[in-house]
Enzyme design. Structure first.
Site, PDB file in Angstrom:
ATOM      1  N   HIS A  86      -0.172   0.641   7.295  1.00 32.41           N
ATOM      2  CA  HIS A  86      -0.772   1.442   6.240  1.00 32.41           C
ATOM      3  C   HIS A  86       0.321   2.332   5.648  1.00 32.41           C
ATOM      4  CE1 HIS A  86      -4.661   3.864   5.096  1.00 32.41           C
ATOM      5  NE2 HIS A  86      -3.893   3.610   4.051  1.00 32.41           N
TER       6      HIS A  86
ATOM      7  N   GLU B  15       0.809  -1.223   0.000  1.00 39.16           N
ATOM      8  CA  GLU B  15       0.000   0.000   0.000  1.00 39.16           C
ATOM      9  C   GLU B  15       0.837   1.266   0.000  1.00 39.16           C
ATOM     10  OE1 GLU B  15      -2.499   3.238   0.794  1.00 39.16           O
ATOM     11  OE2 GLU B  15      -0.836   2.663   2.079  1.00 39.16           O
ATOM     12  N   ASP B  16       1.962   1.261   0.704  1.00 39.89           N
ATOM     13  CA  ASP B  16       2.813   2.436   0.693  1.00 39.89           C
ATOM     14  C   ASP B  16       4.270   1.990   0.683  1.00 39.89           C
ATOM     15  OD1 ASP B  16       3.430   5.088   0.597  1.00 39.89           O
ATOM     16  OD2 ASP B  16       2.931   5.544   2.674  1.00 39.89           O
TER      17      ASP B  16
ATOM     18  N   ASP C 291      -3.958   8.718  -5.120  1.00 44.33           N
ATOM     19  CA  ASP C 291      -3.694   8.100  -3.822  1.00 44.33           C
ATOM     20  C   ASP C 291      -2.374   8.643  -3.268  1.00 44.33           C
ATOM     21  OD1 ASP C 291      -3.699   6.370  -1.598  1.00 44.33           O
ATOM     22  OD2 ASP C 291      -4.627   4.760  -2.732  1.00 44.33           O
ATOM     23  N   ASN C 292      -1.415   7.795  -2.963  1.00 40.56           N
ATOM     24  CA  ASN C 292      -0.170   8.250  -2.346  1.00 40.56           C
ATOM     25  C   ASN C 292       0.719   9.025  -3.323  1.00 40.56           C
ATOM     26  OD1 ASN C 292      -0.592   7.081   0.246  1.00 40.56           O
ATOM     27  ND2 ASN C 292      -0.122   5.081  -0.621  1.00 40.56           N
TER      28      ASN C 292
ATOM     29  N   ILE D  55       3.755   4.795   5.399  1.00 36.45           N
ATOM     30  CA  ILE D  55       5.127   4.788   5.914  1.00 36.45           C
ATOM     31  C   ILE D  55       5.762   6.154   5.670  1.00 36.45           C
ATOM     32  CG2 ILE D  55       7.458   3.871   5.586  1.00 36.45           C
ATOM     33  CD1 ILE D  55       6.378   1.253   4.850  1.00 36.45           C
TER      34      ILE D  55
END
Length: 288
Positions: A115, A53-54, A202-203, A117
């Site tokens: 989740h 996810e990250d 998103d990120n 970082i």
């Protein structure tokens, strides 16, 4: 009169439903399909099967990846396994991921649900990780010190606060926007501009060399939240150059309809190499 009132209420209800449905379709990009943008030198990373996810890449090429996120409404391929932090050295010719052992204080690893970082390096070059954790779907921040020789993380502290569930997002997910703020010495923020996209952003990762933004995106939000293995969520990576200028350059670096990579959340680069992570699926390694 009663019939007129009933018809009016029905009309209002239908209008509300249409408006609500239209808003839902717009915010989740329900009807968007992805035109592939292929990168020839990419392959899925062996050892990542339950999300990435990250991720953060240090200036020395070490990449930290969070894997195994479980959250209500999001697909999980390993719902009964705790999450983990992985390490990848992009200086290697054929880099592989290594799961980092976690030692130290009383962190319940069976509930570890990582989740986001963030990393920072102190004046002595010691590397620390701040990991957003969701044990039992609550929110904490776990502080780790990276021990490079042992390939492990020393857990130092769990940070809890009532304000941790309030976030200020630079990437506004459902509004398809990225907001740009100027940070002042007193930690106040001044909004400068907003960019709008035809995708759910998103990120965001910032290239420390060029200042370019690399963004993992969800072209179709409905496919992400209502998972169908026959019609999986697509992936997309955007590169934004010169974001502070009047005309930033936005390039679609990678796009794929979900047959290879499902639900991209993040992309980061290091010396011509790119990692692309996902919410719950695999991870991609590319030589640009």
């Amino acid at each position: 009169m009663a019939k007129l009132i009933l018809l009016t209420l029905v009309g209002l209800g239908l209008a509300f439903f249409r408006d609500h449905r239209s808003s839902y379709q717009r915010r989740f990009n329900v009807f968007r399909e992805v035109e592939p943008v292929d990168l020839p030198n990419c392959h899925l990373i062996k050892g990542i099967e339950a999300g990435s996810e990250d991720l953060e890449i240090l200036p020395n090429g070490l990449a930290f990846i969070s894997s195994g996120l479980k959250y209500p409404g999001i697909k999980s391929f390993e719902p009964d396994k705790p999450g983990k932090i992985l390490l990848m050295d992009l200086n290697e010719k054929d880099p592989e991921v290594v799961e980092l052992e976690m030692t130290g204080s009383k962190l319940d690893l069976s509930l570890f649900n990582p989740h986001g970082i963030s990393t920072f390096t102190d004046e002595g070059n010691a590397v620390y990780l701040l990991v957003v954790n969701h044990p039992n779907y609550k929110t904490t921040v776990e502080l780790f010190k990276f021990q490079e020789e042992e390939k492990s993380l020393l857990h130092l502290k769990t940070i809890t606060h009532t304000l941790l569930s309030r976030y200020v997002y630079i990437a506004e997910f459902l509004a398809h926007k990225i907001h740009v703020y100027e940070k002042h010495a007193n930690w106040t923020l001044t909004p400068l501009k907003s960019l709008e996209f035809n995708t759910l952003v998103d990120n965001i990762s910032v290239d420390p060399v060029t200042g370019d933004l690399w963004v993992g995106c969800h072209p179709n939000g409905k496919k992400l939240f209502f998972y169908d293995e026959e019609n999986p969520p697509p992936s997309e990576v955007l590169r934004i150059q010169d974001i502070l200028t009047e005309e930033p350059k936005v390039t679609q670096v990678y796009a794929e309809n979900g047959t290879v990579l499902q639900g991209s959340t993040v992309a980061a680069v290091y010396k011509g190499k790119m990692l692309v992570g996902t919410v719950f699926h695999k991870a991609l390694y590319c030589e640009l």
